[in-house]
Design a protein around this motif. Structure first.
Motif, PDB file in Angstrom:
ATOM      1  N   GLU A 246      37.845  34.176  46.673  1.00  0.00           N
ATOM      2  CA  GLU A 246      38.643  35.319  45.862  1.00  0.00           C
ATOM      3  C   GLU A 246      38.027  35.005  44.269  1.00  0.00           C
ATOM      4  O   GLU A 246      37.732  33.848  43.977  1.00  0.00           O
ATOM      5  CB  GLU A 246      39.879  35.369  46.055  1.00  0.00           C
ATOM      6  CG  GLU A 246      40.531  33.969  45.731  1.00  0.00           C
ATOM      7  CD  GLU A 246      42.019  34.184  46.118  1.00  0.00           C
ATOM      8  OE1 GLU A 246      42.647  34.986  46.497  1.00  0.00           O
ATOM      9  OE2 GLU A 246      42.900  33.300  45.640  1.00  0.00           O
ATOM     10  N   ASP A 247      37.837  36.256  43.757  1.00  0.00           N
ATOM     11  CA  ASP A 247      37.457  36.193  42.067  1.00  0.00           C
ATOM     12  C   ASP A 247      36.293  35.460  41.875  1.00  0.00           C
ATOM     13  O   ASP A 247      36.147  34.746  40.978  1.00  0.00           O
ATOM     14  CB  ASP A 247      38.695  35.382  41.406  1.00  0.00           C
ATOM     15  CG  ASP A 247      40.109  36.310  41.744  1.00  0.00           C
ATOM     16  OD1 ASP A 247      39.959  37.446  41.469  1.00  0.00           O
ATOM     17  OD2 ASP A 247      40.993  35.597  42.073  1.00  0.00           O
ATOM     18  N   TYR A 249      32.003  35.293  41.065  1.00  0.00           N
ATOM     19  CA  TYR A 249      30.915  36.575  40.758  1.00  0.00           C
ATOM     20  C   TYR A 249      29.664  35.778  40.928  1.00  0.00           C
ATOM     21  O   TYR A 249      29.425  34.607  40.411  1.00  0.00           O
ATOM     22  CB  TYR A 249      31.052  36.488  39.130  1.00  0.00           C
ATOM     23  CG  TYR A 249      30.030  37.259  38.230  1.00  0.00           C
ATOM     24  CD1 TYR A 249      30.164  38.646  38.245  1.00  0.00           C
ATOM     25  CD2 TYR A 249      28.936  36.671  37.847  1.00  0.00           C
ATOM     26  CE1 TYR A 249      29.221  39.274  37.458  1.00  0.00           C
ATOM     27  CE2 TYR A 249      27.860  37.363  36.977  1.00  0.00           C
ATOM     28  CZ  TYR A 249      27.945  38.626  36.795  1.00  0.00           C
ATOM     29  OH  TYR A 249      27.086  39.358  36.185  1.00  0.00           O
ATOM     30  N   ARG A 280      37.973  38.513  48.741  1.00  0.00           N
ATOM     31  CA  ARG A 280      38.555  39.679  47.682  1.00  0.00           C
ATOM     32  C   ARG A 280      38.121  39.367  46.376  1.00  0.00           C
ATOM     33  O   ARG A 280      37.818  38.459  46.054  1.00  0.00           O
ATOM     34  CB  ARG A 280      40.027  39.621  48.020  1.00  0.00           C
ATOM     35  CG  ARG A 280      40.723  38.355  47.531  1.00  0.00           C
ATOM     36  CD  ARG A 280      42.338  38.444  47.573  1.00  0.00           C
ATOM     37  NE  ARG A 280      42.859  38.769  48.719  1.00  0.00           N
ATOM     38  CZ  ARG A 280      43.794  37.961  49.369  1.00  0.00           C
ATOM     39  NH1 ARG A 280      43.804  36.874  48.897  1.00  0.00           N
ATOM     40  NH2 ARG A 280      44.218  38.322  50.326  1.00  0.00           N
ATOM     41  N   ARG A 281      37.892  40.516  45.683  1.00  0.00           N
ATOM     42  CA  ARG A 281      37.452  40.501  44.376  1.00  0.00           C
ATOM     43  C   ARG A 281      36.174  39.576  44.170  1.00  0.00           C
ATOM     44  O   ARG A 281      36.205  38.949  43.185  1.00  0.00           O
ATOM     45  CB  ARG A 281      38.747  40.107  43.465  1.00  0.00           C
ATOM     46  CG  ARG A 281      40.034  40.849  43.528  1.00  0.00           C
ATOM     47  CD  ARG A 281      41.132  40.446  42.447  1.00  0.00           C
ATOM     48  NE  ARG A 281      41.443  39.059  43.021  1.00  0.00           N
ATOM     49  CZ  ARG A 281      42.467  38.563  43.660  1.00  0.00           C
ATOM     50  NH1 ARG A 281      42.760  39.647  44.546  1.00  0.00           N
ATOM     51  NH2 ARG A 281      42.728  37.381  43.947  1.00  0.00           N
ATOM     52  N   THR A 283      32.302  40.077  43.023  1.00  0.00           N
ATOM     53  CA  THR A 283      31.264  41.018  42.204  1.00  0.00           C
ATOM     54  C   THR A 283      29.950  40.308  42.468  1.00  0.00           C
ATOM     55  O   THR A 283      29.599  39.143  42.406  1.00  0.00           O
ATOM     56  CB  THR A 283      31.527  40.863  40.773  1.00  0.00           C
ATOM     57  OG1 THR A 283      32.992  41.624  40.611  1.00  0.00           O
ATOM     58  CG2 THR A 283      30.574  41.875  40.059  1.00  0.00           C
ATOM     59  N   GLU A 309      37.984  44.908  47.624  1.00  0.00           N
ATOM     60  CA  GLU A 309      37.775  44.869  46.422  1.00  0.00           C
ATOM     61  C   GLU A 309      36.270  44.118  46.294  1.00  0.00           C
ATOM     62  O   GLU A 309      36.512  43.193  45.513  1.00  0.00           O
ATOM     63  CB  GLU A 309      39.149  44.342  45.578  1.00  0.00           C
ATOM     64  CG  GLU A 309      40.228  44.834  45.670  1.00  0.00           C
ATOM     65  CD  GLU A 309      41.335  44.151  44.938  1.00  0.00           C
ATOM     66  OE1 GLU A 309      41.279  44.366  43.732  1.00  0.00           O
ATOM     67  OE2 GLU A 309      42.239  43.700  45.515  1.00  0.00           O
ATOM     68  N   THR A 311      32.770  44.525  44.665  1.00  0.00           N
ATOM     69  CA  THR A 311      31.874  45.468  43.610  1.00  0.00           C
ATOM     70  C   THR A 311      30.306  44.870  43.888  1.00  0.00           C
ATOM     71  O   THR A 311      30.304  43.593  43.469  1.00  0.00           O
ATOM     72  CB  THR A 311      32.489  45.398  42.200  1.00  0.00           C
ATOM     73  OG1 THR A 311      33.747  45.737  42.296  1.00  0.00           O
ATOM     74  CG2 THR A 311      31.555  46.139  41.209  1.00  0.00           C
TER      75      THR A 311
END
Length: 475
Positions: A246-247, A249, A280-281, A283, A309, A311
């Motif tokens: 999660e979270d 980049y 999740r989350r 990018t 989520e 992107t």
């Protein structure tokens, strides 16, 4: 305040004193107190400088790191230990971690991967692969490596691990490697792992590779490599159970996240699936690969993957399934919701024709089962082709569901907006209209609900794991 810390907070104290290091030299040592979140806090602490480490970017610190880990391993049954890496550039080759251990990188600390192949021991090929991925031989040990460990934390207040990968990329492109390139972090046959709040740069190959492991959290990690660098996958859970990503980049030269479980007959024989995976989350930027890939090495099976989520910018595809005759096993019960995609070649991509094989001994009768693939709540813009879904003749991909997807095509999009073969599924609320093979009828129960594709409502065990507020301060 401690209970709501979402990231590492450097606090209060900086002390500078002169001490004798392990080589008898007198050095200036800076101690810092800090707080961070982790699955486990530690009772003992040390700094790499206490073991002769020198952060000048030139001195090789492999022995210092290994000595530190070996020394701190004595505290495994006494509350565990944490090793602090202060500000500086710490050149090192591969070293092994230990159980009940935390490696913490200061925000201005950089672990520099040595550009000397002799600093990376040769390991046997993974049993579920049967050979190295770059070459038929074994593989170089990863920069941070461990096997049969429990309770390992690799974290920092956004400290950096720099793989200096161009050295390895040149050798790979020149066909000069007899073994597979090292990864930045690999933990095997291990349980209870946290990798968080770090920046990983220019890995020689994959960045983070938990394999044959369970109960894993990867959180708040930034991964960056040139988009044309070879096989610099971001995070690759491989034959792992209960993983939470999660979270993160990621900019890479390959898939941002690649879910795997072994290759052809070797993965089938090893028989260890990846399952219960949360993403999740995320990018992602990867112009030549996927935000999330399932396979192509999936011969132990992949099931119960939940992604939300997501992107992606300038990425080849959103979620890609890669398999082939000879892989066997399954990819099933995959759930994706909430994707925001910008400038894509394909939104949906599945292929049963990914022909890379470990060797010529794969079983041509080992057909993969691809079923229960669910995508919902997707917005994509500037897309060349909405979907390319190619099953296997005589072995169609089934149970595909796509709902509530709005896809805006690029000005110069492909003439064929959808391409489908050997697939079966249903769609609702998808624009532009999908191919006829995805025009199956939903069940009466589904019609009475929101008409959307499934996404589980139960909570996986790994999602119940809460990180604790920990601290470091030298005695």
């Amino acid at each position: 305040m401690k209970n709501i810390l979402a990231s590492i907070v450097v606090t209060i104290i900086t002390l500078s004193i002169v001490i004798d290091n392990a080589q008898g030299k007198r050095v200036l040592q800076s101690f810092e107190a800090f707080e961070y979140t982790a699955i486990t806090c530690r009772s003992h602490s040390a700094s790499i400088t206490e073991f002769g480490g020198v952060g000048d970017g030139k001195t090789l610190n492999t022995k210092a790191f290994q000595s530190a880990v070996d020394h701190l391993s004595q505290y495994a049954s006494d509350g565990g230990a944490q090793l602090f890496v202060p500000a500086g550039k710490w050149l090192t080759g591969s070293f092994n971690l230990t159980s009940h251990f935390t490696l913490f990188l200061h925000k201005d600390a950089i672990l520099l991967a040595a550009q000397d192949i002799n600093e990376y021991p040769i390991l046997k090929a993974l049993p579920s692969y049967g050979r190295g991925r770059d070459a038929a031989g074994g593989r170089f040990a990863s920069l941070l490596f461990g096997t049969n460990l429990s309770d390992v934390v690799i974290t920092g207040n956004n400290g950096t691990i720099d793989g200096q990968g161009s050295f390895w990329w040149q050798k790979f492109h020149g066909g000069k490697l007899k073994y597979t390139r090292p990864y930045l972090i690999e933990l095997m046959f291990s349980d209870t792992i946290q990798i968080s709040n770090l920046t990983l740069l220019d890995s020689p190959s994959w960045n983070i590779h938990p394999v044959y492991s369970s109960n894993i959290i990867v959180k708040g990690v930034t991964i960056i490599a040139p988009v044309k660098s070879p096989n610099t996958d971001g995070i690759n859970p491989d034959s792992c159970t209960n993983t939470r990503i999660e979270d993160c980049y990621i900019i890479s030269g390959d898939d941002c996240i690649a879910v795997k479980s072994g290759w052809d007959e070797y993965g089938i024989a090893f028989g260890m699936p990846t399952k219960h995976l949360l993403i999740r989350r995320l990018t992602c930027i990867s112009p030549y690969s996927a935000a999330i890939a399932l396979g192509s090495e999936m011969s132990g099976g992949i099931e119960d993957v939940r992604a939300e989520e997501i992107t992606a910018y300038q990425t080849e595809s959103g979620v890609r399934i890669k398999t082939a005759v000879g892989r066997g096993a399954f990819v099933k019960n995959i759930y994706v919701r909430g994707m925001s995609l910008h400038t894509m070649k394909w939104v949906f991509w599945m292929t049963g024709n990914y022909k890379a094989h470990a060797d010529s001994h794969y079983d041509p009768h080992a057909l993969p089962e691809i079923t229960g693939i669910n995508y919902r709540d997707i917005v994509a813009e500037n897309v060349s082709m909405a979907g390319r879904l190619e099953g296997i003749s005589g072995d169609p991909f089934t149970g595909i569901c796509i709902s509530n997807a709005t896809i805006s095509m690029a000005a110069k999009h492909k003439k064929a907006i959808w391409m489908c073969s050997d697939v079966e599924g249903v769609t609702s609320g998808v624009d532009p209209k999908p191919c006829d093979l995805l025009d199956g009828q939903q069940s009466e129960k589904k019609k009475k609900t929101d008409g959307g594709c499934d996404f589980p409502t139960d909570v996986l065990d790994i999602d119940n794991v809460e990180l604790k507020s920990c601290s470091y301060q030298m005695n």
